[in-house]
Design a protein around this motif. Structure first.
Motif, PDB file in Angstrom:
ATOM      1  N   GLY A 158      30.444   5.728  28.342  1.00 21.61           N
ATOM      2  CA  GLY A 158      29.719   6.456  29.385  1.00 21.61           C
ATOM      3  C   GLY A 158      29.432   5.590  30.585  1.00 21.61           C
ATOM      4  N   ALA A 159      30.282   4.598  30.820  1.00 25.01           N
ATOM      5  CA  ALA A 159      30.014   3.570  31.839  1.00 25.01           C
ATOM      6  C   ALA A 159      29.630   4.171  33.185  1.00 25.01           C
ATOM      7  CB  ALA A 159      31.217   2.652  31.984  1.00 25.01           C
ATOM      8  N   ASP A 160      28.461   3.797  33.640  1.00 26.58           N
ATOM      9  CA  ASP A 160      28.009   4.182  34.972  1.00 26.58           C
ATOM     10  C   ASP A 160      28.400   3.057  35.938  1.00 26.58           C
ATOM     11  OD1 ASP A 160      26.195   2.205  34.190  1.00 26.58           O
ATOM     12  OD2 ASP A 160      24.456   3.244  35.002  1.00 26.58           O
ATOM     13  N   ASP A 165      30.149  -2.400  37.179  1.00 31.94           N
ATOM     14  CA  ASP A 165      30.120  -3.559  38.072  1.00 31.94           C
ATOM     15  C   ASP A 165      29.700  -4.827  37.332  1.00 31.94           C
ATOM     16  OD1 ASP A 165      30.930  -1.974  40.184  1.00 31.94           O
ATOM     17  OD2 ASP A 165      28.927  -1.824  41.084  1.00 31.94           O
ATOM     18  N   LEU A 166      28.695  -4.717  36.468  1.00 31.18           N
ATOM     19  CA  LEU A 166      28.239  -5.885  35.711  1.00 31.18           C
ATOM     20  C   LEU A 166      29.348  -6.478  34.856  1.00 31.18           C
ATOM     21  CD1 LEU A 166      24.691  -4.836  34.445  1.00 31.18           C
ATOM     22  CD2 LEU A 166      25.243  -6.776  35.920  1.00 31.18           C
ATOM     23  N   LEU A 167      30.231  -5.617  34.362  1.00 31.77           N
ATOM     24  CA  LEU A 167      31.299  -6.071  33.471  1.00 31.77           C
ATOM     25  C   LEU A 167      32.586  -6.431  34.216  1.00 31.77           C
ATOM     26  CD1 LEU A 167      30.624  -3.589  30.559  1.00 31.77           C
ATOM     27  CD2 LEU A 167      30.270  -6.066  30.542  1.00 31.77           C
ATOM     28  N   GLY A 168      32.597  -6.291  35.527  1.00 30.27           N
ATOM     29  CA  GLY A 168      33.758  -6.727  36.297  1.00 30.27           C
ATOM     30  C   GLY A 168      34.671  -5.624  36.782  1.00 30.27           C
ATOM     31  N   GLY A 169      34.256  -4.378  36.711  1.00 27.53           N
ATOM     32  CA  GLY A 169      35.055  -3.270  37.225  1.00 27.53           C
ATOM     33  C   GLY A 169      35.712  -2.433  36.129  1.00 27.53           C
ATOM     34  N   ARG A 170      36.378  -1.372  36.575  1.00 24.43           N
ATOM     35  CA  ARG A 170      36.986  -0.407  35.639  1.00 24.43           C
ATOM     36  C   ARG A 170      38.046  -1.029  34.743  1.00 24.43           C
ATOM     37  NH1 ARG A 170      37.458   4.648  39.710  1.00 24.43           N
ATOM     38  NH2 ARG A 170      35.374   5.454  39.347  1.00 24.43           N
ATOM     39  N   ASP A 171      38.886  -1.886  35.307  1.00 25.35           N
ATOM     40  CA  ASP A 171      39.932  -2.517  34.502  1.00 25.35           C
ATOM     41  C   ASP A 171      39.322  -3.400  33.415  1.00 25.35           C
ATOM     42  OD1 ASP A 171      41.891  -1.251  35.981  1.00 25.35           O
ATOM     43  OD2 ASP A 171      42.257  -2.985  37.287  1.00 25.35           O
ATOM     44  N   ALA A 172      38.261  -4.109  33.763  1.00 29.72           N
ATOM     45  CA  ALA A 172      37.590  -4.968  32.787  1.00 29.72           C
ATOM     46  C   ALA A 172      36.953  -4.135  31.681  1.00 29.72           C
ATOM     47  CB  ALA A 172      36.543  -5.836  33.473  1.00 29.72           C
ATOM     48  N   VAL A 173      36.349  -3.006  32.046  1.00 24.52           N
ATOM     49  CA  VAL A 173      35.742  -2.112  31.055  1.00 24.52           C
ATOM     50  C   VAL A 173      36.814  -1.576  30.113  1.00 24.52           C
ATOM     51  CG1 VAL A 173      34.613   0.155  30.767  1.00 24.52           C
ATOM     52  CG2 VAL A 173      33.720  -1.495  32.424  1.00 24.52           C
ATOM     53  N   SER A 174      37.926  -1.140  30.671  1.00 21.93           N
ATOM     54  CA  SER A 174      39.026  -0.619  29.868  1.00 21.93           C
ATOM     55  C   SER A 174      39.582  -1.697  28.932  1.00 21.93           C
ATOM     56  CB  SER A 174      40.130  -0.091  30.789  1.00 21.93           C
ATOM     57  OG  SER A 174      41.224   0.357  30.029  1.00 21.93           O
ATOM     58  N   GLY A 175      39.771  -2.899  29.441  1.00 22.36           N
ATOM     59  CA  GLY A 175      40.276  -4.000  28.624  1.00 22.36           C
ATOM     60  C   GLY A 175      39.312  -4.384  27.520  1.00 22.36           C
ATOM     61  N   LEU A 176      38.025  -4.371  27.825  1.00 19.00           N
ATOM     62  CA  LEU A 176      37.016  -4.697  26.823  1.00 19.00           C
ATOM     63  C   LEU A 176      37.017  -3.657  25.704  1.00 19.00           C
ATOM     64  CD1 LEU A 176      34.734  -6.499  25.832  1.00 19.00           C
ATOM     65  CD2 LEU A 176      33.178  -5.278  27.387  1.00 19.00           C
ATOM     66  N   ARG A 177      37.109  -2.391  26.071  1.00 22.55           N
ATOM     67  CA  ARG A 177      37.187  -1.333  25.045  1.00 22.55           C
ATOM     68  C   ARG A 177      38.390  -1.551  24.132  1.00 22.55           C
ATOM     69  NH1 ARG A 177      35.218   4.526  26.137  1.00 22.55           N
ATOM     70  NH2 ARG A 177      36.593   4.775  24.398  1.00 22.55           N
ATOM     71  N   THR A 178      39.528  -1.849  24.731  1.00 27.44           N
ATOM     72  CA  THR A 178      40.749  -2.093  23.953  1.00 27.44           C
ATOM     73  C   THR A 178      40.550  -3.264  23.001  1.00 27.44           C
ATOM     74  OG1 THR A 178      42.113  -1.222  25.742  1.00 27.44           O
ATOM     75  CG2 THR A 178      43.211  -2.659  24.147  1.00 27.44           C
ATOM     76  N   ASP A 179      39.946  -4.343  23.490  1.00 25.33           N
ATOM     77  CA  ASP A 179      39.697  -5.521  22.651  1.00 25.33           C
ATOM     78  C   ASP A 179      38.744  -5.198  21.496  1.00 25.33           C
ATOM     79  OD1 ASP A 179      41.311  -6.893  24.425  1.00 25.33           O
ATOM     80  OD2 ASP A 179      39.679  -8.079  25.306  1.00 25.33           O
ATOM     81  N   ILE A 180      37.726  -4.415  21.767  1.00 30.48           N
ATOM     82  CA  ILE A 180      36.757  -4.073  20.717  1.00 30.48           C
ATOM     83  C   ILE A 180      37.401  -3.180  19.658  1.00 30.48           C
ATOM     84  CG2 ILE A 180      34.594  -2.863  20.219  1.00 30.48           C
ATOM     85  CD1 ILE A 180      33.594  -3.872  22.977  1.00 30.48           C
ATOM     86  N   TYR A 181      38.187  -2.195  20.091  1.00 23.48           N
ATOM     87  CA  TYR A 181      38.879  -1.354  19.117  1.00 23.48           C
ATOM     88  C   TYR A 181      39.842  -2.175  18.267  1.00 23.48           C
ATOM     89  CZ  TYR A 181      37.058   2.949  21.217  1.00 23.48           C
ATOM     90  OH  TYR A 181      36.245   3.944  21.660  1.00 23.48           O
ATOM     91  N   ALA A 182      40.541  -3.127  18.870  1.00 26.40           N
ATOM     92  CA  ALA A 182      41.448  -4.001  18.125  1.00 26.40           C
ATOM     93  C   ALA A 182      40.667  -4.828  17.102  1.00 26.40           C
ATOM     94  CB  ALA A 182      42.222  -4.908  19.079  1.00 26.40           C
ATOM     95  N   MET A 183      39.493  -5.322  17.497  1.00 27.79           N
ATOM     96  CA  MET A 183      38.637  -6.081  16.585  1.00 27.79           C
ATOM     97  C   MET A 183      38.216  -5.212  15.405  1.00 27.79           C
ATOM     98  SD  MET A 183      34.697  -7.258  17.179  1.00 27.79           S
ATOM     99  CE  MET A 183      34.225  -5.561  16.931  1.00 27.79           C
ATOM    100  N   LEU A 184      37.808  -3.969  15.676  1.00 33.77           N
ATOM    101  CA  LEU A 184      37.410  -3.061  14.605  1.00 33.77           C
ATOM    102  C   LEU A 184      38.586  -2.722  13.681  1.00 33.77           C
ATOM    103  CD1 LEU A 184      35.060  -0.647  16.584  1.00 33.77           C
ATOM    104  CD2 LEU A 184      34.371  -2.275  14.807  1.00 33.77           C
ATOM    105  N   ASP A 185      39.774  -2.560  14.264  1.00 32.70           N
ATOM    106  CA  ASP A 185      40.966  -2.268  13.456  1.00 32.70           C
ATOM    107  C   ASP A 185      41.302  -3.439  12.531  1.00 32.70           C
ATOM    108  OD1 ASP A 185      41.170   0.234  14.596  1.00 32.70           O
ATOM    109  OD2 ASP A 185      42.719  -0.368  16.056  1.00 32.70           O
ATOM    110  N   ARG A 186      41.144  -4.660  13.025  1.00 31.16           N
ATOM    111  CA  ARG A 186      41.416  -5.838  12.188  1.00 31.16           C
ATOM    112  C   ARG A 186      40.431  -5.916  11.033  1.00 31.16           C
ATOM    113  NH1 ARG A 186      42.152  -8.213  17.254  1.00 31.16           N
ATOM    114  NH2 ARG A 186      40.054  -9.083  17.214  1.00 31.16           N
ATOM    115  N   ALA A 187      39.178  -5.534  11.295  1.00 35.28           N
ATOM    116  CA  ALA A 187      38.129  -5.620  10.266  1.00 35.28           C
ATOM    117  C   ALA A 187      38.262  -4.526   9.210  1.00 35.28           C
ATOM    118  CB  ALA A 187      36.763  -5.558  10.917  1.00 35.28           C
TER     119      ALA A 187
END
Length: 188
Positions: A158-160, A165-187
């Motif tokens: 729900g990024a406002d 902005d705090l996380l570095g922009g839309r691309d950074a938010v999208s990349g972070l989501r991808t990284d977190i999902y990958a982390m959850l998939d590994r676990a």
């Protein structure tokens, strides 16, 4: 819903309130929940955040540096005929140079609350929505507990503009989501 939160997620929500108070906010926003989630991240999530240089200290510093009214606000006021610089100058002239910074009225609370120093800061609608989205993320992953990882995913989902902005922009938010999902998939 709070009973479904992990220890870290509970600490994140409590921390969000403390951080909002420390930063002088009147309400707990998604940015405070973000700060709480990052401050109380589980080890796997901490590794993902560290890889992206996202730290509680850097978020706290960015939040503390945000002016109450910025250039966009001044421009919006100018568009309706209000010169913010002139208003600030007039306030300084009539009430002293520090009046603008001290303009926040003290919250009116009951006698007992003032005596005890108590006071709950309410969540904004957007912050409540991020908690709901965290629950949905946990349900989607068939997890029984809402961890700080799911809090962060709820924030990202729900990024406002402020948290984006705090996380570095839309691309950074999208990349972070991808990284977190990958982390959850590994676990899993």
């Amino acid at each position: 819903m709070f009973e479904k939160f992990s220890r870290e997620a509970k600490l994140a929500v409590v921390g969000a309130q403390a951080d909002a108070k420390d930063l002088g906010a009147k309400q707990i926003g998604p940015e405070h929940v973000l700060l709480g989630a990052v401050s109380n991240a589980e080890p796997d999530l901490r590794a993902v955040l560290d890889a992206r240089d996202i730290t509680a200290d850097s978020l706290r510093a960015a939040l503390a540096a945000e002016p109450p009214l910025g250039p966009d606000d001044a421009q919006a006021l100018r568009s309706i005929g209000i010169d913010l610089d002139a208003v600030q100058a007039s306030i300084a002239e009539n009430f002293g140079p520090q009046a603008w910074e001290q303009a926040e009225p003290e919250a009116k609370r009951g006698v007992f609350a003032r005596l005890l120093g108590a006071g709950h800061i309410p969540f904004t609608g957007q912050a409540k929505k991020t908690l709901e989205l965290a629950l949905r993320e946990a349900i989607d992953r068939k997890d029984r507990e809402i961890s700080s990882t799911y809090l962060l995913l709820g924030i990202l989902r729900g990024a406002d503009p402020a948290t984006t902005d705090l996380l570095g922009g839309r691309d950074a938010v999208s990349g972070l989501r991808t990284d977190i999902y990958a982390m959850l998939d590994r676990a899993a």
